[in-house]
Design a protein around this motif. Structure first.
Motif, short mmCIF file in Angstrom:
data_model
loop_
_atom_site.label_atom_id
_atom_site.label_comp_id
_atom_site.label_asym_id
_atom_site.label_seq_id
_atom_site.Cartn_x
_atom_site.Cartn_y
_atom_site.Cartn_z
N MET A 173 0.84 -1.19 0.00
CA MET A 173 0.00 0.00 0.00
C MET A 173 0.88 1.24 0.00
SD MET A 173 -3.19 -0.86 0.07
CE MET A 173 -3.51 -2.55 -0.41
N ASP A 220 -9.62 4.38 0.99
CA ASP A 220 -8.36 5.04 1.32
C ASP A 220 -8.65 6.22 2.25
OD1 ASP A 220 -7.31 3.23 -0.41
OD2 ASP A 220 -6.87 4.66 -2.01
N MET A 256 -3.35 4.64 1.19
CA MET A 256 -4.09 3.55 0.56
C MET A 256 -4.33 2.45 1.59
SD MET A 256 -1.97 3.32 -3.01
CE MET A 256 -2.63 1.73 -3.48
N LYS A 257 -5.45 1.74 1.43
CA LYS A 257 -5.77 0.69 2.39
C LYS A 257 -6.25 -0.56 1.66
CE LYS A 257 -7.67 2.14 6.17
NZ LYS A 257 -9.00 2.49 5.62
N GLU A 260 1.52 5.26 0.71
CA GLU A 260 1.05 6.35 1.58
C GLU A 260 1.91 7.57 1.29
OE1 GLU A 260 1.28 4.84 5.58
OE2 GLU A 260 0.25 2.99 5.04
#
Lengths: 296, 167
Positions: free
Chosen positions: A220, A253, A241-242, A222
């Motif tokens: 992810m 996100d 982001m998730k 970030e």
């Protein structure tokens, strides 16, 4: 919010200790203090030195390469349907290594009743973190593009294993690793940060790790940026982001805009407007983030 | 006292024309230093482009006020007492003004020594480097230099940590 009260009390008690540690510095072999204001970062909701939602490569605490430092934080995020609380302590060693412990509590308020968990049902988890600076210096290396780079890992344990299983989460505990790079472009008064996190945490782990849609760790991105307005003040934005591992609920996100103010060398106050998107089927979780950090 | 005697001896030894260096004369009020090759490269950073930043620092007068203010604060700051104990403040003021003026593209020459040799025996630590940065930030702020302009000078000075911080 009695837990918040207790956490604030702990923080207030920590501050004089922190100030005392700094005054004593010259007489000690291991030194404290010496960092420029704000260059220890604030404390993320997971306890690392960084921004509010994403870690930075900066090491927490005011120490330099000759000493030790530390920081304690209390953060509250008030959302339309939830209240999120994070509090913890972190240690910085020789501006090289950072060790942190943070407790997260996620109060579902009326949603808890709607989901049959009971009003005010609270997810909780412990986050243990370690981070090490591997190369570069975000502040002094102004004559090169090389950023300060750190690698880190978090181990997290959720209290509500049964509920995590019920919502489709695979595990109630999990780990994640990350690499993060921070560059301060003094020439344009900017701070830029990028993080890559290898994780399978659902809503940072508050809804467990892995799920019926995906069990695997994923990478992810970030990102955060800050504009330095004075030695005491930085404003900026973050994007995180998730994963989206649970069939029961879409996970979005995260994004925020923030202002961090170093009141002095010990205390930093941060306010932000966060958009955490949809959480456990309740959409548009936008609200105010407030964080108080005290360190030495 | 021993230092100034040594410096005096060094000055006499090197005063012969064959050994004369461009900066071997001692400006009024300054202590003599061992001869060294004078070069703008000793300033430790290349000048910025354009005249805009020099103007943002209010030119020669602004730089002069900032450095005078900085050196005054340095002398009062307990964090820096040890480091500047043996300093020739008259020379420090002059060379700092030259250095800032040179880096800010104000058309000055830098006649001081290079950063490495100046700081070689001082045992400067990061906390002291940062303390000096804080005092400089405060002095620039008192002069009314915009924070963004302050940072452009600091961006030039920051890499000097590698040569000035020795322990």
């Amino acid at each position: 919010m009695s837990r918040l009260g207790a956490a604030c009390l702990a923080l207030v008690m920590w501050t004089p200790l922190a100030a005392h540690a700094q005054e004593d510095a010259p007489a000690r072999d291991i030194e404290t203090g010496g960092k420029l204001k704000l260059t220890r970062g604030i404390s993320t909701i997971e306890g690392q030195g960084g921004g509010g939602l994403t870690p930075w490569a900066l090491i927490t605490g005011n120490e330099t390469d000759r000493g030790v430092g530390g920081a304690a934080h209390v953060t509250a995020v008030e959302l339309p349907d939830y209240t999120f609380l994070s509090y913890g302590v972190a240690l910085g060693l020789f501006d090289r290594v950072e060790l942190s412990y943070t407790r997260q509590e996620f109060d579902t308020r009326d949603v808890g009743a709607a989901l049959g968990l009971g009003r005010g049902f609270t997810f909780g988890q412990d986050v243990w973190g370690a981070k090490m600076r591997v190369i570069g210096d975000a502040i002094y290396d102004q004559d090169t593009w090389l950023p300060q780079v750190a690698i880190g890992a978090n181990w997290k344990k959720n209290d509500q294993g049964a509920v995590v299983s019920a919502v489709g989460g695979t595990d109630d505990q999990g780990w994640e690793t990350y690499a993060t790079a921070t560059k301060i472009l003094l020439d344009s008064s900017l701070l830029l940060n990028g993080t890559l996190r290898w994780t399978n945490a659902n809503q940072t782990g508050l809804l467990g790790y892995g799920g019926n849609l995906n069990d695997d760790h994923e990478l992810m991105g970030e990102f955060s940026a800050g504009w330095l307005l004075s030695p005491d003040l930085v404003v900026g934005a973050e994007y995180r982001m998730k994963p989206d591992n649970l069939a029961i609920a879409n996970e979005d996100d995260w994004v925020d805009i923030y202002a961090a103010w170093a009141i002095n060398h010990q205390v930093t106050l941060t306010g932000a407007y966060v958009d955490l998107g949809s959480i456990a089927t309740f959409d548009n979780q936008r609200g105010v983030y407030l964080s108080l950090q005290a360190g030495f | 006292m021993r230092t100034s005697l040594a410096c005096a001896v060094a000055t006499i030894l090197f005063a012969a024309p064959a050994f004369a260096q461009p900066a071997s004369h001692v400006p009024p009020g300054e202590e003599a230093v061992d001869p060294y090759a004078v070069s703008d490269a000793n300033a430790g950073a290349a000048p910025v482009g354009g005249q805009e930043l020099f103007a943002a620092f209010h030119g020669h007068e602004g730089i002069s006020r900032i450095v005078d203010d900085l050196v005054e604060q340095v002398q009062k700051d307990p964090r820096l007492t040890e480091i500047f104990k043996a300093s020739d403040f008259v020379r420090l003021r002059r060379t700092l003004k030259e250095q800032f003026c040179y880096i800010l593209n104000g058309g000055c020459s830098y006649t001081g020594r290079d950063m490495k040799s100046v700081h070689a025996d001082h045992g400067v630590i990061t906390a002291e480097f940062n303390a000096l940065v804080e005092l400089l930030q405060a002095a620039m702020a008192r002069e009314g230099v915009a924070f963004s302009a302050q940072n452009r000078l600091l961006a030039k000075l920051a890499p000097m940590k590698r040569e000035t911080v020795t322990r």
